[in-house]
Design an enzyme around this catalytic site. Structure first.
Site, PDB file in Angstrom:
ATOM      1  N   TYR A 168      -0.952  17.630  -7.611  1.00  0.00           N
ATOM      2  CA  TYR A 168      -0.561  16.668  -8.645  1.00  0.00           C
ATOM      3  C   TYR A 168       0.557  17.239  -9.512  1.00  0.00           C
ATOM      4  O   TYR A 168       1.580  16.587  -9.739  1.00  0.00           O
ATOM      5  CB  TYR A 168      -1.764  16.296  -9.504  1.00  0.00           C
ATOM      6  CG  TYR A 168      -1.436  15.294 -10.580  1.00  0.00           C
ATOM      7  CD1 TYR A 168      -1.197  13.962 -10.254  1.00  0.00           C
ATOM      8  CD2 TYR A 168      -1.347  15.675 -11.914  1.00  0.00           C
ATOM      9  CE1 TYR A 168      -0.882  13.034 -11.237  1.00  0.00           C
ATOM     10  CE2 TYR A 168      -1.037  14.756 -12.901  1.00  0.00           C
ATOM     11  CZ  TYR A 168      -0.798  13.439 -12.560  1.00  0.00           C
ATOM     12  OH  TYR A 168      -0.476  12.525 -13.543  1.00  0.00           O
ATOM     13  N   SER A 215       4.598  13.145 -15.471  1.00  0.00           N
ATOM     14  CA  SER A 215       3.432  13.593 -16.235  1.00  0.00           C
ATOM     15  C   SER A 215       3.766  14.925 -16.887  1.00  0.00           C
ATOM     16  O   SER A 215       4.574  15.700 -16.367  1.00  0.00           O
ATOM     17  CB  SER A 215       2.218  13.759 -15.321  1.00  0.00           C
ATOM     18  OG  SER A 215       1.174  14.460 -15.975  1.00  0.00           O
ATOM     19  N   ASP A 246       0.857  -1.185   0.000  1.00  0.00           N
ATOM     20  CA  ASP A 246       0.000   0.000   0.000  1.00  0.00           C
ATOM     21  C   ASP A 246       0.893   1.235   0.000  1.00  0.00           C
ATOM     22  O   ASP A 246       1.523   1.560   1.004  1.00  0.00           O
ATOM     23  CB  ASP A 246      -0.904  -0.009   1.229  1.00  0.00           C
ATOM     24  CG  ASP A 246      -1.880   1.161   1.245  1.00  0.00           C
ATOM     25  OD1 ASP A 246      -1.793   2.028   0.344  1.00  0.00           O
ATOM     26  OD2 ASP A 246      -2.722   1.219   2.158  1.00  0.00           O
ATOM     27  N   LYS A 256       4.562  15.922  -9.662  1.00  0.00           N
ATOM     28  CA  LYS A 256       5.152  15.448 -10.908  1.00  0.00           C
ATOM     29  C   LYS A 256       6.379  16.281 -11.292  1.00  0.00           C
ATOM     30  O   LYS A 256       7.303  15.785 -11.936  1.00  0.00           O
ATOM     31  CB  LYS A 256       4.108  15.451 -12.028  1.00  0.00           C
ATOM     32  CG  LYS A 256       3.009  14.410 -11.825  1.00  0.00           C
ATOM     33  CD  LYS A 256       3.593  13.005 -11.665  1.00  0.00           C
ATOM     34  CE  LYS A 256       2.533  11.942 -11.511  1.00  0.00           C
ATOM     35  NZ  LYS A 256       3.100  10.580 -11.397  1.00  0.00           N
TER      36      LYS A 256
END
Length: 316
Positions: A202, A189, A106, A206
């Site tokens: 996010y 990304s 996890d 990245k």
């Protein structure tokens, strides 16, 4: 006369700068995707095992299949054992000559002790390729204090997107350094290339992946280790919520094959030729205009997601 000479000189400098920029663009697009042949990945890896995180869905699963196709044994790491078992079965049904192992983990667990246990399992085999792919994004774009899932989701995004490439690289690099061979691919990304409004955490995580990978390249450039950043745009996966493929949106299998073909030929790329084309064209747009375009796209995505959420609530 002196003024005229200065202007002529400045003109030549400007032309040289433009020519260099255009050459760089064409090199980034054509070099790794058209002109250069894929390297011998097994030779560069120096070992027969590949580790893939986030290996039961999307890009990670596609990487696992592509590495298996190329003859690597694969060690799949993901959260759910049942999905790992299913992915293992699918790979072996198609590529029966290789070995597949699994490790359930996890990645929201940030405890160093948990990572030490995972690394003890991973380092039981000689790892030639490490694909740090596991990641987490927003449910839909929004300003920071309104992100769906609240601070728990923000914490999970930060943890999942930054700790695995950092700690797994640190834990597996010793065996690669000892062999003077190995490949690490950190999947980031295109969101990390811009300051993406409504995607704050996010986008920032990245960017971290991009900087970490670039610095690791400097630290290990004389150790025989290839460290690559892959920063894709839209791929038809579960996380992207895109189901249809198109000229600019490949499925995971097409993307993974293309991305692995670039290893050793470029250190930082999108992984797919039409993604690279989009990135290079976007970079030509002035930042303030590019930011406006990206923000408008995110606002539109948020509006569509909220409308869908409202429809689903009414139907219950």
């Amino acid at each position: 006369m002196a003024c005229q000479c200065f202007l002529v000189g400045a003109g030549y400098v400007a032309l040289a700068a433009v020519a260099y920029r255009l050459l760089t663009i064409f090199s980034n697009i054509l070099g790794p995707y058209v002109l250069l042949s894929p390297i011998d990945l097994k030779k560069r890896a120096g070992a027969s095992w590949a580790v893939v995180t986030g290996a039961t869905d999307g890009i990670g699963k596609a990487y696992a299949f592509e590495l298996a196709r190329r003859g690597f044994n694969v060690l799949l790491v993901s959260r759910t054992q049942s999905k790992l078992d299913e992915t293992k079965k699918e790979i072996l049904e198609k590529y029966s000559s290789i070995e597949v192992r699994t490790a359930a983990f996890d990645f929201t667990n940030a405890a160093p002790s948990a990572y030490k246990d995972l690394l003890a399992t991973l380092n039981q085999v000689e790892i030639g390729v490490l694909i740090n792919n596991v990641g987490m994004s927003y449910e839909y774009p929004d300003v920071l204090h309104k992100v769906d899932g609240g601070i728990e989701r923000l914490a999970n995004i930060t943890t999942i997107n930054t700790l695995p490439p950092t700690l797994l690289s640190a834990g597996i690099l010793p065996q690669m350094v000892a062999r003077k061979a190995g490949v690490i691919v950190n999947v980031g990304s295109s969101a990390g290339a811009n300051q993406m409004a409504l995607w704050a955490v996010y986008s920032a995580t990245k960017k971290y992946v991009s900087w970490l990978t670039a610095i690791l390249r400097k630290e290990y450039e004389h150790q025989g280790i290839t460290v690559q950043t892959i920063a894709p745009m839209m791929v038809a996966t579960k996380m992207s919520k895109v189901k249809r493929t198109s000229f600019f949106t490949p499925d995971g299998a097409v993307f993974a094959k293309s991305a692995l073909n670039t290893v050793g030929n470029t250190s930082d790329t999108t992984g797919y030729i039409t993604h690279q084309l989009q990135l290079e064209l976007m970079d030509l747009i002035p930042t303030f205009i590019r930011d406006k375009i990206l923000t408008n796209m995110s606002v539109g995505t948020r509006a569509a997601a909220l409308r869908k959420k409202e429809r689903e609530a009414k139907s219950q």
